[in-house]
Scaffold this motif. Structure first.
Motif, PDB file in Angstrom:
ATOM      1  N   PHE A 131       0.828  -1.206   0.000  1.00  0.00           N
ATOM      2  CA  PHE A 131       0.000   0.000   0.000  1.00  0.00           C
ATOM      3  C   PHE A 131       0.864   1.259   0.000  1.00  0.00           C
ATOM      4  O   PHE A 131       0.580   2.217  -0.736  1.00  0.00           O
ATOM      5  CB  PHE A 131      -0.915  -0.012   1.228  1.00  0.00           C
ATOM      6  CG  PHE A 131      -1.850   1.155   1.316  1.00  0.00           C
ATOM      7  CD1 PHE A 131      -2.933   1.270   0.461  1.00  0.00           C
ATOM      8  CD2 PHE A 131      -1.650   2.160   2.262  1.00  0.00           C
ATOM      9  CE1 PHE A 131      -3.809   2.349   0.539  1.00  0.00           C
ATOM     10  CE2 PHE A 131      -2.513   3.239   2.350  1.00  0.00           C
ATOM     11  CZ  PHE A 131      -3.598   3.330   1.480  1.00  0.00           C
ATOM     12  N   LEU A 132       1.920   1.265   0.796  1.00  0.00           N
ATOM     13  CA  LEU A 132       2.804   2.420   0.869  1.00  0.00           C
ATOM     14  C   LEU A 132       3.495   2.678  -0.461  1.00  0.00           C
ATOM     15  O   LEU A 132       3.533   3.812  -0.953  1.00  0.00           O
ATOM     16  CB  LEU A 132       3.844   2.208   1.976  1.00  0.00           C
ATOM     17  CG  LEU A 132       4.883   3.323   2.158  1.00  0.00           C
ATOM     18  CD1 LEU A 132       4.201   4.623   2.562  1.00  0.00           C
ATOM     19  CD2 LEU A 132       5.915   2.909   3.198  1.00  0.00           C
ATOM     20  N   ILE A 133       4.016   1.619  -1.076  1.00  0.00           N
ATOM     21  CA  ILE A 133       4.733   1.775  -2.347  1.00  0.00           C
ATOM     22  C   ILE A 133       3.795   2.226  -3.457  1.00  0.00           C
ATOM     23  O   ILE A 133       4.079   3.177  -4.195  1.00  0.00           O
ATOM     24  CB  ILE A 133       5.428   0.451  -2.740  1.00  0.00           C
ATOM     25  CG1 ILE A 133       6.538   0.113  -1.746  1.00  0.00           C
ATOM     26  CG2 ILE A 133       5.998   0.545  -4.157  1.00  0.00           C
ATOM     27  CD1 ILE A 133       7.151  -1.256  -1.962  1.00  0.00           C
ATOM     28  N   ASN A 134       2.665   1.546  -3.604  1.00  0.00           N
ATOM     29  CA  ASN A 134       1.776   1.863  -4.712  1.00  0.00           C
ATOM     30  C   ASN A 134       1.056   3.197  -4.530  1.00  0.00           C
ATOM     31  O   ASN A 134       0.711   3.868  -5.500  1.00  0.00           O
ATOM     32  CB  ASN A 134       0.759   0.743  -4.917  1.00  0.00           C
ATOM     33  CG  ASN A 134       1.347  -0.444  -5.637  1.00  0.00           C
ATOM     34  OD1 ASN A 134       2.475  -0.391  -6.117  1.00  0.00           O
ATOM     35  ND2 ASN A 134       0.595  -1.533  -5.720  1.00  0.00           N
ATOM     36  N   THR A 135       0.794   3.579  -3.284  1.00  0.00           N
ATOM     37  CA  THR A 135       0.142   4.865  -3.044  1.00  0.00           C
ATOM     38  C   THR A 135       1.083   6.031  -3.344  1.00  0.00           C
ATOM     39  O   THR A 135       0.638   7.088  -3.801  1.00  0.00           O
ATOM     40  CB  THR A 135      -0.342   4.958  -1.585  1.00  0.00           C
ATOM     41  OG1 THR A 135      -1.271   3.892  -1.334  1.00  0.00           O
ATOM     42  CG2 THR A 135      -1.042   6.282  -1.321  1.00  0.00           C
ATOM     43  N   THR A 136       2.373   5.845  -3.129  1.00  0.00           N
ATOM     44  CA  THR A 136       3.354   6.918  -3.355  1.00  0.00           C
ATOM     45  C   THR A 136       3.984   6.800  -4.743  1.00  0.00           C
ATOM     46  O   THR A 136       3.665   7.563  -5.649  1.00  0.00           O
ATOM     47  CB  THR A 136       4.437   6.880  -2.265  1.00  0.00           C
ATOM     48  OG1 THR A 136       5.009   5.567  -2.214  1.00  0.00           O
ATOM     49  CG2 THR A 136       3.839   7.224  -0.909  1.00  0.00           C
ATOM     50  N   VAL A 137       4.813   5.805  -4.923  1.00  0.00           N
ATOM     51  CA  VAL A 137       5.495   5.627  -6.213  1.00  0.00           C
ATOM     52  C   VAL A 137       4.501   5.297  -7.323  1.00  0.00           C
ATOM     53  O   VAL A 137       4.664   5.727  -8.468  1.00  0.00           O
ATOM     54  CB  VAL A 137       6.565   4.520  -6.105  1.00  0.00           C
ATOM     55  CG1 VAL A 137       7.314   4.352  -7.423  1.00  0.00           C
ATOM     56  CG2 VAL A 137       7.541   4.818  -4.974  1.00  0.00           C
ATOM     57  N   GLY A 138       3.459   4.568  -6.979  1.00  0.00           N
ATOM     58  CA  GLY A 138       2.467   4.168  -7.974  1.00  0.00           C
ATOM     59  C   GLY A 138       1.350   5.161  -8.193  1.00  0.00           C
ATOM     60  O   GLY A 138       0.336   4.825  -8.810  1.00  0.00           O
ATOM     61  N   LEU A 139       1.530   6.375  -7.694  1.00  0.00           N
ATOM     62  CA  LEU A 139       0.569   7.470  -7.939  1.00  0.00           C
ATOM     63  C   LEU A 139      -0.852   7.100  -7.500  1.00  0.00           C
ATOM     64  O   LEU A 139      -1.804   7.105  -8.288  1.00  0.00           O
ATOM     65  CB  LEU A 139       0.567   7.877  -9.416  1.00  0.00           C
ATOM     66  CG  LEU A 139       1.925   8.329  -9.987  1.00  0.00           C
ATOM     67  CD1 LEU A 139       1.788   8.704 -11.451  1.00  0.00           C
ATOM     68  CD2 LEU A 139       2.468   9.511  -9.176  1.00  0.00           C
ATOM     69  N   GLY A 140      -0.977   6.795  -6.229  1.00  0.00           N
ATOM     70  CA  GLY A 140      -2.297   6.496  -5.676  1.00  0.00           C
ATOM     71  C   GLY A 140      -2.772   5.094  -5.961  1.00  0.00           C
ATOM     72  O   GLY A 140      -3.929   4.766  -5.682  1.00  0.00           O
ATOM     73  N   GLY A 141      -1.895   4.265  -6.510  1.00  0.00           N
ATOM     74  CA  GLY A 141      -2.284   2.886  -6.801  1.00  0.00           C
ATOM     75  C   GLY A 141      -2.616   2.648  -8.257  1.00  0.00           C
ATOM     76  O   GLY A 141      -2.950   1.522  -8.629  1.00  0.00           O
ATOM     77  N   ILE A 142      -2.530   3.681  -9.090  1.00  0.00           N
ATOM     78  CA  ILE A 142      -2.819   3.503 -10.521  1.00  0.00           C
ATOM     79  C   ILE A 142      -1.799   2.550 -11.149  1.00  0.00           C
ATOM     80  O   ILE A 142      -2.141   1.713 -11.992  1.00  0.00           O
ATOM     81  CB  ILE A 142      -2.817   4.865 -11.241  1.00  0.00           C
ATOM     82  CG1 ILE A 142      -3.961   5.723 -10.710  1.00  0.00           C
ATOM     83  CG2 ILE A 142      -2.942   4.681 -12.750  1.00  0.00           C
ATOM     84  CD1 ILE A 142      -3.979   7.134 -11.280  1.00  0.00           C
ATOM     85  N   PRO A 162       4.116  -0.738  -8.982  1.00  0.00           N
ATOM     86  CA  PRO A 162       5.542  -1.062  -8.837  1.00  0.00           C
ATOM     87  C   PRO A 162       5.812  -2.047  -7.712  1.00  0.00           C
ATOM     88  O   PRO A 162       6.846  -2.711  -7.700  1.00  0.00           O
ATOM     89  CB  PRO A 162       6.175   0.300  -8.549  1.00  0.00           C
ATOM     90  CG  PRO A 162       5.086   1.103  -7.919  1.00  0.00           C
ATOM     91  CD  PRO A 162       3.823   0.653  -8.608  1.00  0.00           C
ATOM     92  N   ALA A 163       4.891  -2.156  -6.757  1.00  0.00           N
ATOM     93  CA  ALA A 163       5.107  -3.029  -5.607  1.00  0.00           C
ATOM     94  C   ALA A 163       5.263  -4.486  -6.026  1.00  0.00           C
ATOM     95  O   ALA A 163       6.076  -5.221  -5.450  1.00  0.00           O
ATOM     96  CB  ALA A 163       3.957  -2.890  -4.615  1.00  0.00           C
ATOM     97  N   THR A 164       4.495  -4.922  -7.018  1.00  0.00           N
ATOM     98  CA  THR A 164       4.607  -6.310  -7.467  1.00  0.00           C
ATOM     99  C   THR A 164       5.995  -6.585  -8.018  1.00  0.00           C
ATOM    100  O   THR A 164       6.601  -7.626  -7.730  1.00  0.00           O
ATOM    101  CB  THR A 164       3.538  -6.616  -8.524  1.00  0.00           C
ATOM    102  OG1 THR A 164       2.237  -6.525  -7.921  1.00  0.00           O
ATOM    103  CG2 THR A 164       3.710  -8.013  -9.094  1.00  0.00           C
ATOM    104  N   ARG A 165       6.517  -5.650  -8.809  1.00  0.00           N
ATOM    105  CA  ARG A 165       7.861  -5.831  -9.363  1.00  0.00           C
ATOM    106  C   ARG A 165       8.918  -5.816  -8.274  1.00  0.00           C
ATOM    107  O   ARG A 165      10.003  -6.367  -8.445  1.00  0.00           O
ATOM    108  CB  ARG A 165       8.154  -4.738 -10.393  1.00  0.00           C
ATOM    109  CG  ARG A 165       7.266  -4.791 -11.618  1.00  0.00           C
ATOM    110  CD  ARG A 165       7.776  -3.884 -12.716  1.00  0.00           C
ATOM    111  NE  ARG A 165       7.764  -2.482 -12.318  1.00  0.00           N
ATOM    112  CZ  ARG A 165       6.724  -1.680 -12.467  1.00  0.00           C
ATOM    113  NH1 ARG A 165       5.593  -2.161 -13.000  1.00  0.00           N
ATOM    114  NH2 ARG A 165       6.772  -0.413 -12.090  1.00  0.00           N
ATOM    115  N   MET A 166       8.589  -5.201  -7.128  1.00  0.00           N
ATOM    116  CA  MET A 166       9.530  -5.146  -6.004  1.00  0.00           C
ATOM    117  C   MET A 166       9.324  -6.305  -5.024  1.00  0.00           C
ATOM    118  O   MET A 166       9.960  -6.357  -3.986  1.00  0.00           O
ATOM    119  CB  MET A 166       9.381  -3.805  -5.284  1.00  0.00           C
ATOM    120  CG  MET A 166       9.702  -2.607  -6.175  1.00  0.00           C
ATOM    121  SD  MET A 166       9.278  -1.000  -5.430  1.00  0.00           S
ATOM    122  CE  MET A 166      10.453  -0.944  -4.086  1.00  0.00           C
ATOM    123  N   GLY A 167       8.414  -7.206  -5.362  1.00  0.00           N
ATOM    124  CA  GLY A 167       8.205  -8.395  -4.547  1.00  0.00           C
ATOM    125  C   GLY A 167       7.114  -8.291  -3.511  1.00  0.00           C
ATOM    126  O   GLY A 167       6.859  -9.259  -2.779  1.00  0.00           O
TER     127      GLY A 167
END
Length: 252
Positions: A106-117, A120-125
């Motif tokens: 949630f933290l990765i996708n909400t920030t780096v992934g622009l709100g979850g759109i 990137p979290a999946t690619r990061m494991g």
């Protein structure tokens, strides 16, 4: 005051569910309890008519008119909104590792992934651990209960029905959102469901419109899929033909 009232009501719901689960007894695996079959079949036919007249054409139009990357972004956004609830359920199931994994996602996708759109979290494991309050009740020992088919929502068990209601009531993001934000949450969830219906159209159509008894087949597929999910893939002889087409996008 309003938020305090909301949370007190949710705590009351949770307390009631805890009492019910404490009184539950395990039931034999592989059984099908369908005491409402006559009514369920009527609702199933109504759901088929609704799918034929509304869901299938709408999902087809959505799938063909909206590019896949856009649809994927919308579905990712809706999925990301379900993660806080999944974190709570993982903690209630005494699975802190799952909660940490979903929290990291949630933290990765909400920030780096622009709100979850983007995802990137999946690619990061940090893949999603899909869970809900129905699974929490399963972990606590609550019986599966009878099979029930609901208008629009489709197949469920009584335990899954209670779990879905609690997931909606306990969603930690809803009290923080205003009315417009809640509408966005609901809308993206509906679009996620439309995308899932479109992507699985051949399989769903084969069950609903090409099988000799679509009700019995839908029931068996739902129960097998749900039980397999709850067992955390421990049943090695089970083949899941497709993801549950009736899954509520907002209940995760």
């Amino acid at each position: 005051m309003r938020k305090a009232t909301l949370w007190s009501g949710r705590l009351a719901v949770l307390s009631t569910v805890l009492l019910l689960s404490a009184c539950a007894r395990p039931e034999a695996p592989g059984t099908i309890r369908d005491p409402y079959e006559s009514r369920n079949r009527q609702i199933h036919e109504a759901n088929k008519s609704l799918d034929r007249g509304v869901f299938r054409p709408v999902s087809t139009a959505y799938g063909k008119s909206v590019p896949r990357p856009v649809r994927t972004g919308v579905s990712n956004f809706a999925s990301n909104l379900s993660l806080p609830g999944a974190m709570i359920n993982s903690l209630l199931q005494f699975r802190p590792g799952d909660a940490v994994q979903n929290g990291t996602r949630f933290l990765i996708n909400t920030t780096v992934g622009l709100g979850g759109i983007f995802d990137p979290a999946t690619r990061m494991g940090a893949t999603k651990v899909d869970t809900d309050f129905g699974e929490t009740l399963y972990v606590w020992g609550m019986r599966e209960g009878a099979y029930v088919e609901f208008p629009v929502l489709g197949p469920m068990t009584e335990r899954a029905m209670v779990g879905r209601a609690v997931d909606f009531a306990m969603n930690p993001l809803r009290p923080l959102a205003n009315s417009e934000e809640r509408n966005v949450m609901t809308g993206t969830g509906v679009l996620r469901g439309a995308d899932a219906r479109y992507e699985n159209s051949d399989l769903v159509d084969s069950v609903l419109y090409e099988s000799a008894d679509s009700y019995a087949q839908s029931r068996q597929i739902y129960l097998d899929s749900r039980r397999h999910k709850l067992s955390r893939n421990q049943e090695t002889d089970y083949f899941d033909p497709y993801e549950d087409p009736y899954e509520d996008p907002n209940a995760q």
